[in-house]
Every structure is written in C-alpha cells, then in structure tokens.
Write an enzyme that holds these catalytic residues in place. Structure first.
Site, PDB file in Angstrom:
ATOM      1  N   ASP A   1       0.863  -1.173   0.000  1.00 24.31           N
ATOM      2  CA  ASP A   1       0.000   0.000   0.000  1.00 24.31           C
ATOM      3  C   ASP A   1       0.908   1.234   0.000  1.00 24.31           C
ATOM      4  OD1 ASP A   1      -2.149   1.695  -0.030  1.00 24.31           O
ATOM      5  OD2 ASP A   1      -3.180   0.801   1.676  1.00 24.31           O
TER       6      ASP A   1
HETATM    7  C1  BGC Z   1      -5.062   3.233   0.199  1.00 22.04           C
HETATM    8  C2  BGC Z   1      -5.288   2.185  -0.851  1.00 22.04           C
HETATM    9  C3  BGC Z   1      -5.166   2.784  -2.225  1.00 22.04           C
HETATM   10  C4  BGC Z   1      -3.800   3.420  -2.346  1.00 22.04           C
HETATM   11  C5  BGC Z   1      -3.500   3.976  -3.718  1.00 22.04           C
HETATM   12  C6  BGC Z   1      -3.822   4.074  -0.051  1.00 22.04           C
HETATM   13  O1  BGC Z   1      -3.790   5.192   0.756  1.00 22.04           O
HETATM   14  O2  BGC Z   1      -4.990   2.616   1.466  1.00 22.04           O
HETATM   15  O3  BGC Z   1      -6.550   1.605  -0.657  1.00 22.04           O
HETATM   16  O4  BGC Z   1      -5.387   1.823  -3.213  1.00 22.04           O
HETATM   17  O5  BGC Z   1      -3.698   4.463  -1.404  1.00 22.04           O
HETATM   18  O6  BGC Z   1      -4.218   5.121  -4.001  1.00 22.04           O
END
Ligand code: BGC
Length: 735
Positions: A292
């Site tokens: 993530d």
């Molecule tokens: C979130 C994810 C997301 C990623 C990319 C993160 O802050 O937890 O769910 O896919 O950002 O945007």
C-alpha cells in the site's frame, strides 16, 4: 505512434520469445526473466506515484520503473486531481517499449473503486443490493471506461471484513459477512478482469487487472482509528477475515495489496507468514502482492525497521513484490542482493510475478492507449445501469405506509444538505466522476411534479419550516458528506452530523408526513430519527443517477431492494455489534438475565440486524423443509427450501437468507453465519420457493491447530429475511 514489437505477430519475434502470443504464458515469462539484469528486475518492482515522460525519461529508458499509480489526492477529503492524461501514458510507453533494452511496458494503475467516469453507489451500497450480477456489470463498465483512459490495473475490490462503523473505510467495503463479501468480491474481480469472457490467456481490451485489498485484518483497527494496530488471532483471521480474499484469489484476482496495519505486532508489509506462506504458499497465489502507499517505508514508523534499507529487506522477504512509492526497493534491493543479505531468488520471484501480470494483462500486445474514444460523459446505457444499481442499493429501514408516495401527493418539499448536490452524492474514492454529470434529487423531483415540487436549497435554514408548512409531504435528505467517510476519516459519534437532528425535530413537530433519506458511508445510530420520521431510507452515496433513482423509489416506480450488509448498532457504546459474535460461557438469552454480558443501561441487540430491509410489499415465510436431517461428511448434502408468499399488494423482491450455526466445534463458531442467499421476485399473492443446497463444506472451519476441517455433529439451519428472525431446523453431519 510506432507499432510495438510483437504486434506484427509471432513470427517476427524469434529472438524475443516473450512477445510471442502463441507460446504459453509461463514460457514467455521465463524467456523474459532470463534476459533481465538484476537492475532491470528491481526496476519492475518499483512503482511511482505519477510519471513524466520528460523528467523521468532516463529512468524509463533504463528499465528502472515497472508501474505507475496515476495518483491523486482523493484520500481524506483532499482535492481531486485533474484526471488522466492519455498522451502522457502513451509517451511513457513509447520510451519503455521503443527505447528500453527489453521493451517492457509500464503498468498504469488507478483506484477505480465504484465506477470510473460513471459513478455507481459506494461499495457498501453495492453490497446492500446482494446481487452478484449487478456487481459484475458495474465492474465491467468501469473497466471498459477506465481502460479507454489508459488504466490497466485497479486497486479494488476492497474485501476488509467491516464490523466497525467508526472506521471511515467501511464505505469502501462489501460489508461484514465473509460469504457476501467473498461472492460479491469475486463477481467484481470477474467484472474488472473479464477473464471468463473467452479472451484466451491475455486479458481482452476493456479489461483491467483487479486487486484484493487490504490483506488482511485492516477492518479491525483499534478504536476504528484508521491505520491503527490490529489485535487478532490467526484462527479468527482464517475463519473470517481471510475468507473473502480466498474467494477473490480463487476467482483469479491478479493482485493483492498488503494492509497498512500490523497483525498482533507484525506489520503486514513484513508479514512473511501471512503473505508468503499462507497467500502465496498454501493458497498457491501466483499473482502480485503490491504494497500500500508507502507501506514499506512505514515499517520504519511502525518501529520494526531501522531505515528504508532494512524495510526493503524485510518486505521482499515477506513477499511484497511491488513497492508503491516508498522508493525502498529502487534504492536498496540490488545492493541487498549483491551483499548477500537478500537471496536473488526473492527478487526473481517478484519480477516473475510482475512480468506474468503484464503478460496476462495483454500489455505487450496493447501498450498504448491511442486516441481516447471514451464517452465524454455517461451514455444512456451507463446511466441506466447506474440508476438500477442505486435503486437496488437503497435500504428501507422503517415505513408506516407513507411510502411509496401517492402518484399525486400534493406538494412535496425536498429539503436538506443533499438536495442539489453533485459530487457529494458520489461518495468516497471517485477520482474521475464529475459533479456536472450528476442527476440531482432537485432536478428529478422538479421533473416529476413540476409546480408541486418545492425545493429547499436553504440547507436547513429557518425558511425550511415555512416551506414544510406549505407542503403536504416533506422529504429530508440528511446524512454525512463523503468527506466524513473513506480513508483517514474515522469518527467517535455515529449519529447524524451536527445540527441535522435538531432540524428534523422541528420539522416533525409541525406534524405533517416526514420521510427521511439518509446518505451515508457507514452504519449510523439513527435513534430518535426513527421516531420522528414516517419512513427512513438508507441511500448510502448513490452515484451519478442519485436523483432519478431516489425519486422513482419514493413514488414506487421502483421498490427499495437493499438489505443491510452491516449490522446497524444501537450506539457506539455497543461496538462491536455484528454477526461475527460467537457464543460465550454465559449467553445473553434475555435482557434481564443478571449474570451475562448484557449492558445495565441499554438493550444489547442491534438497532437493525444484518440483512434487514423492507420493501413496498410484505412477505410471509412458510415452514422450513429439509430433504433429510442428515448429511454424510463426505459428499453429502441437504436440500433446504422455504415457500415465501408475497402477502402485500405490490410486486417485490425478497432476499431470502440462509444462516448456519455449528453447535459443537474445536473452537467457538459464530452464533449465526450467513451461508447463502437467493432473491425472489414475486407478484402480489404469489408464492415462490427459496431453495438452497447445504454441503458439509459450508460448516468447515480452521481448528486450534489451523487445520481446515469439517466435524460430524449437529448444526442449526435458519432461513429468514434477516439475521434476527427465521425458521430453524437441526441437521446432523454424519461420519
Ligand atoms: C489506500 C489504498 C489505495 C492506495 C493507492 C492508499 O492510501 O490505502 O486503498 O489503493 O492508497 O491510491
């Protein structure tokens, strides 16, 4: 634009076997891997936020980057970005394909969560429709729109089991039940990826790779505070939280994202056991694990890594293949291999998976987007689907016959903060929808009633009460703005936002019919609202067709079809409150039992149980029928059926739910767990049969030693309209 190598067919690619579509995927993967240097392998593991064909030309040319996240400031209610520039993507691909040594295209990802340009209800709303086909169709359309914009990979579905309404991210989830989230999640995966559409090994045009996230346990963040630590044992993970991920993996989900949290002290980005041993080993997942956002870098904040280099070593060992934006892999992985601290095998494993993903996605055949041919705005078909999805997601909580409104109800007042909104009706995580596309409730009621529509844009001012007096019926559109739900938006009070209840009290005091529509990204404690209103409808954040879907539902052209995918608790003080509850040594049989887990000051039961939802007709259930009371543990099954009568005066859809309880097991098992459901569409006075087939596998679970097993013994089968009622029977699983 230059034609990519390989597009001329297999014969022109004698020396570049990975471009030959006539070869099996694995042969292509190994052929490319054999050509790659360590630096090029590491390059594939590096994902940047945004990318610039001029500033990053050297990096791309050198094979130093494998993917890019078309990032935006969508989280935590920040400003949204300007959207995707197809010309940028193609310029980057041109460098990667034409000028890098091996010509490996980049994978462009974006959070396409509940629609792309056409915005559908938030995932929690979609889940309320309990309809796999609907979820499939919304994901299919989103994939088609997004791929025309150059998106090849989305970070959805979000499969975190969600039983904590303080946590803003429940809006992104498919609810609290593993069977519901698993089946809908698998449908979403199939919709995005289109793998079952007969396109062969490579994904067809119009399909994008999916990502099951966040692996795993994120829904249990302490206190509902986002990113918090998670305390959970492996047994609960396996019997509950891992199940929808398993369903997504079995549906062929291309990628899995690690969760920001730790699990019992071990951050998921360093969790070798769950990522490498369970997901990749035990389950045989051959796709990509992506970090993530800065999840690898955050191992330092979490206090398990001294610096980025240490973090990179731990994450690659754990099985994280792609480093989203932290830069840890790009900076340190090659040197960690050269120094002998990280075995080359680990980098090979990551690179192999990423190459496999790119080949399966069809990226080598179609690296370029080309001229955008996307509908500039949602077309009629997209709008029809968005309207259907919104209406199916609505959950009618209460109704004293005020709904549906009469065809000529007199003067109808629409008031409240969501009457004339655009983007606020989309919900969290909508990067590419546009406010101007929204068909608002104000426009829809004016369309319907012309002069008899009173639209109050005063956002609940003093003037509202004058308008209530002029109207025959008031419809108040209340609830939370999307920026109160979603990532990093946790709250301690799950009532309506400040001030709304006071205005509802004043409106109700006038004594005319009051319908309350609640826009929300989470279960709310509606307490007093239920007494003030003649009917309460949960509309979630419904998307681009919010207005027509709502007005058609209020007037009965459509009947509300949704059922709650999460328990609505009585208050914050009652949390956790969900169907995950397991038996205790002192069961709470009645509210006045003295020595039980009851509360002294309140009833313990949920305000609305999981699965709850009314519609404009009523249904009565006949007795439960079983083909047998016994099923052999090996290969047995029992047919269960219940006749359901539409006992009202309108056609309607009933979601008949099957729950199971294993009475004696090696570990405590849920008091009631959703095992299956069927939908019946019934005309007034007609009878339908809800038929289920129970198999021993539905009673299987992981025991104290984490062994998957099915026990002979007794279980209770319950069929009913929600988790709090229904007809039960006992069955026995025999040896
Ligand atoms: C979130 C994810 C997301 C990623 C990319 C993160 O802050 O937890 O769910 O896919 O950002 O945007």
């Amino acid at each position: 634009m230059t034609t990519p190598p390989g597009s001329t067919g297999p014969n022109g690619n004698a020396d570049r076997l990975w471009l030959r579509t006539d070869l099996p995927v694995e042969a292509r993967v190994e052929a490319l891997l054999a050509e790659m240097t360590l630096a090029e392998k590491v390059g594939q593991t590096h994902q940047s936020a945004n990318i610039d064909p001029v500033a990053d030309a050297e990096l791309i040319r050198g094979g130093g980057i494998g993917s890019s996240l078309l990032a935006s400031g969508a989280t935590a209610g920040n400003e949204r970005d300007a959207g995707i520039r197809v010309s940028t993507i193609d310029a980057v691909q041109q460098i990667a394909v034409e000028e890098s040594r091996l010509g490996i295209p980049l994978l462009f990802a974006r959070d396409v969560i509940h629609g792309h340009r056409t915005v559908f209800p938030i995932p929690l709303g979609l889940a309320a429709a309990w309809d796999e086909d609907l979820v499939f169709r919304t994901a299919r359309l989103a994939a088609a729109e997004a791929s025309l914009d150059g998106v090849a990979w989305t970070f959805a579905p979000m499969l975190d089991i969600s039983e904590e309404p303080r946590w803003g991210r429940v809006a992104e989830s498919l609810g609290e039940a593993p069977v519901l989230a698993g089946r809908l999640g698998a449908a979403m995966v199939r919709g995005f990826q289109g793998d079952d559409l007969g396109e062969g090994d490579g994904r067809g045009a119009g399909s994008i790779s999916a990502c099951a996230k966040h692996f795993v346990g994120y829904g249990l963040v302490a206190g509902g505070r986002d990113y918090e630590t998670v305390q959970v044992g492996e047994n609960t993970l396996r019997n509950l939280h891992l199940r929808p991920f398993r369903a997504a993996v079995e549906a062929g989900c291309a990628t899995v994202m690690a969760a920001f949290t730790d699990v019992d002290g071990v951050p998921m980005h360093a969790h070798r056991h769950l990522l490498r041993e369970v997901l990749k080993g035990e389950w045989g997942f051959d796709g990509v694990v992506v970090a993530d956002w800065d999840g690898i870098g955050q191992l330092v904040n979490q206090g398990v890594a001294t610096d980025l280099r240490d973090a990179a070593g731990q994450a690659i060992a754990a099985g994280v293949d792609i480093d989203m934006v932290s830069g840890a892999y790009a900076a340190h992985l090659a040197e960690l291999v050269e120094s002998g601290e990280v075995p080359l095998d680990l980098v090979d494993d990551a690179a192999r998976r990423i190459i496999r993903l790119k080949i399966r996605q069809g990226l080598f055949e179609r690296p370029y987007v080309g001229a955008a041919t996307a509908e500039p705005a949602p077309g009629p078909e997209a709008r029809a689907l968005a309207r259907e999805a919104a209406a199916e997601s609505f959950v009618l909580l209460t109704n004293n016959s005020t709904l549906p409104l009469a065809p000529n109800p007199g003067r109808v007042l629409l008031t409240g903060p969501f009457v004339d909104e655009g983007e606020a009706l989309f919900g969290t995580w909508t990067l590419d929808g546009r406010g101007e596309d929204v068909a608002s409730p104000a426009a829809a009621i004016r369309d319907r009633l012309q002069d008899n529509a009173i639209v109050d844009n005063g956002r609940f001012s003093d003037r509202t009460l004058h308008l209530v007096r002029q109207a025959d019926v008031t419809v108040a559109l209340v609830g939370e703005h999307p920026s109160r739900s979603g990532e990093a938006n946790s709250i301690t009070g799950i009532g309506l936002p400040a001030g709304q209840l006071e205005v509802l009290r004043a409106i109700a005091a006038i004594g005319k019919p009051l319908v309350v529509i609640v826009f929300t990204g989470r279960p709310l404690d509606l307490g007093e609202v239920l007494d003030l209103a003649d009917a309460v409808l949960i509309a979630w954040h419904p998307g681009v067709e919010a207005g027509p879907a709502l007005i058609e539902t209020l007037f009965g052209d459509r009947a509300p079809g949704g059922r709650l995918p999460m328990t609505f608790p009585r208050s914050v003080g009652h949390l956790p409150s969900s169907t995950a509850a397991r038996p205790t040594g002192r069961p709470i049989a009645a509210a006045d039992d003295p020595v039980t887990g009851r509360y002294l000051d309140a009833l313990v039961w949920p305000r609305f149980p999981f699965g709850w939802g009314l519609t404009y007709t009523t249904f009565s259930y006949g007795p439960i029928r079983l083909s047998s009371n016994e099923m052999p543990v090996n290969g047995g099954s029992i047919e269960v059926s219940v006749d359901v009568t539409n006992s009202g005066t309108r056609p309607g859809r009933e979601v008949v739910q099957l729950y199971l309880r294993d009475l004696v097991a090696d570990v405590t098992r849920p008091l009631l767990e959703l095992a299956d459901w069927v939908s019946l569409e019934l005309d007034p006075g007609t009878i339908g049969t809800a038929a289920f087939r129970i198999t021993p596998a539905q009673l299987s679970y992981y025991d104290r030693t984490m062994t998957h097993r099915i026990d002979p013994g007794e279980a209770v089968v319950t069929v009913g309209p929600d988790a709090s009622s229904g007809a039960s029977a006992r069955i026995t699983v025999t040896q």
